[in-house]
Enzyme design. Structure first.
Site, PDB file in Angstrom:
ATOM      1  N   GLY A 163      38.686  35.991  44.682  1.00  9.31           N
ATOM      2  CA  GLY A 163      38.153  36.917  43.682  1.00  9.31           C
ATOM      3  C   GLY A 163      37.940  36.272  42.327  1.00  9.31           C
ATOM      4  O   GLY A 163      37.821  35.054  42.199  1.00  9.31           O
ATOM      5  N   CYS A 164      37.954  37.108  41.294  1.00  9.44           N
ATOM      6  CA  CYS A 164      37.451  36.719  39.975  1.00  9.44           C
ATOM      7  C   CYS A 164      38.340  35.758  39.190  1.00  9.44           C
ATOM      8  O   CYS A 164      37.895  35.198  38.198  1.00  9.44           O
ATOM      9  CB  CYS A 164      37.185  37.967  39.136  1.00  9.44           C
ATOM     10  SG  CYS A 164      35.822  38.966  39.771  1.00  9.44           S
ATOM     11  N   PHE A 165      39.595  35.556  39.611  1.00 10.81           N
ATOM     12  CA  PHE A 165      40.429  34.597  38.875  1.00 10.81           C
ATOM     13  C   PHE A 165      40.224  33.165  39.345  1.00 10.81           C
ATOM     14  O   PHE A 165      40.681  32.207  38.720  1.00 10.81           O
ATOM     15  CB  PHE A 165      41.924  34.965  38.963  1.00 10.81           C
ATOM     16  CG  PHE A 165      42.508  34.919  40.358  1.00 10.81           C
ATOM     17  CD1 PHE A 165      42.847  33.717  40.963  1.00 10.81           C
ATOM     18  CD2 PHE A 165      42.735  36.093  41.070  1.00 10.81           C
ATOM     19  CE1 PHE A 165      43.399  33.675  42.239  1.00 10.81           C
ATOM     20  CE2 PHE A 165      43.289  36.072  42.347  1.00 10.81           C
ATOM     21  CZ  PHE A 165      43.618  34.853  42.933  1.00 10.81           C
TER      22      PHE A 165
END
EC number: 2.3.1.74
Length: 389
Positions: A163-165
């Site tokens: 995901g976004c991290f």
């Protein structure tokens, strides 16, 4: 006789991990945010949901996004109507797309990074590939190795569903590889395509609509190594220190679940406040050894999960308006490209710094921070040292 300790010392690089080159790529299909609600509700046969469309229009208007790039065109969506329904079984159709397109877009970004680096691709020793868009065996790392013609014994690492991290995660891993393997040259690729998350609107799942308003497609690649070859490799940023942490009391804040209907996205409203409340602790941990407590004196690269996160971080820390300039520019021009975003911002920052005649790649400043925010809620922190432009 050689000791184990002597062998280990010989294996390690002398200097810090350094970014030598950055490349980015997007699909050709560009979507204007101002007209996207009309397109989205028409292509999903949802024009009768007028109140929901008005809500979506407001989401798009407040997103601070001007345009995004998407593999999914009107033609592709008409050929795959199951993608346009809400939660219709469609995983096979999605997988068929992304298994091909994710490595392909990654190749485009990697080719640009390798060209800027200026060294033969045979010198690449490690490959890190990251995507939240589909899973397959052998993975996108294998497919990219074949597409680029890398040596078969390149050491590969495949990161799925982070995901976004994960733009921070790949830099953390690349740092460890470069600094602990003398002469290593690590190709890092993040490639994200929204074909896994696109679906029609539903009154009962408004956080899915948030994703439809924010997410875009993109791939970014960097070359990382230690001890740059003089007059051959140009250092852009040094990766000085990294950390990963799970934010307290944040379970369920951001979730994604792979289902027959593709990847579903779930978001709690308090994500911006969770991030802003906990960001100072991460900054203190990174910058206290440098005696830096003025966070306007550093350059900023933060994953643009949405404008509310950036607004609240700025307010909490008293950041000047232009501190997030590079971050907001990438959000505006590309949307939220998940793991690839922070690498796009890194590229934008070094480009603009040189264009503006500033002394360093970090907007003329010496020290900076890169943040990844994503499922968990997980925060990745990377302490950056800029180099001369």
């Amino acid at each position: 006789m050689v000791t184990v300790n002597e062998i280990r010392q010989a294996q390690r690089a002398e200097g810090p991990a350094t970014v030598f080159a950055i490349g980015t790529a997007t699909p050709q299909n560009c979507v204007e945010q101002s007209t996207y609600p009309d397109f989205y509700f028409r292509i999903t046969n949802s024009q009768h949901k007028t109140e929901l469309k008005e809500k979506f229009q407001r989401m798009c208007d407040k997103s601070m996004i001007k345009k995004r790039y998407m593999h999914l065109t009107e033609e592709i969506l008409k050929e795959n109507p199951s993608l346009c329904e809400y939660m219709a079984p469609s995983l096979d159709a999605r997988q068929d797309m992304v298994v091909v397109e994710v490595p392909k877009l990654g190749k485009e970004a990697a080719t640009k990074a390798i060209k800027e680096w200026g060294q033969p691709k045979s010198k690449i020793t490690h490959l890190i590939f990251c995507t939240t868009s589909g899973v397959d065996m052998p993975g996108a790392d294998y497919q990219l190795t074949k597409l680029l013609g890398l040596r078969p014994y390149v050491k590969r690492y495949m990161m799925y569903q982070q995901g976004c991290f994960a733009g921070g995660t790949v830099l953390r891993l690349a740092k460890d590889l470069a600094e602990n393997n003398k002469g290593a040259r690590v190709l890092v690729v993040c490639s994200e395509i929204t074909a896994v998350t696109f679906r029609g609107p539903s009154d009962t799942h408004l956080d899915s609509l948030v994703g439809q308003a924010l997410f875009g497609d993109g791939a970014a690649a960097v070359i990382v190594g230690s001890d740059p070859l003089p007059d051959v490799e140009k250092p852009l940023f040094e990766l000085v220190w990294t950390a990963q942490t799970i934010v307290p009391d944040s379970e369920g804040a951001i979730d994604g679940h792979l289902r027959e209907a593709g990847l579903t996205f779930h978001l709690l409203k308090d994500v911006p406040s969770l991030v802003s409340k906990n960001i100072e602790k991460a900054l203190v941990e990174a910058f206290q050894p440098l005696n830096i407590s003025d966070y306007n004196s550093i350059f900023w690269i933060a994953h643009p999960g949405g404008p509310a996160i950036l607004d609240q971080v700025e307010a909490k820390l008293g950041l000047k308006q232009r501190k997030m300039q590079a971050t907001r520019h990438v959000l505006s021009e590309y949307g939220n490209m998940s793991s690839a975003c922070v690498l796009f911002i890194l590229d934008e920052m070094r480009r603009k710094s040189k264009e503006d005649g500033l002394a360093t790649t970090g907007e003329g400043l010496e020290w900076g921070v890169l943040f990844g925010f994503g499922p968990g809620l997980t925060v990745e922190t990377v302490l950056l040292h800029s180099m001369a432009t």
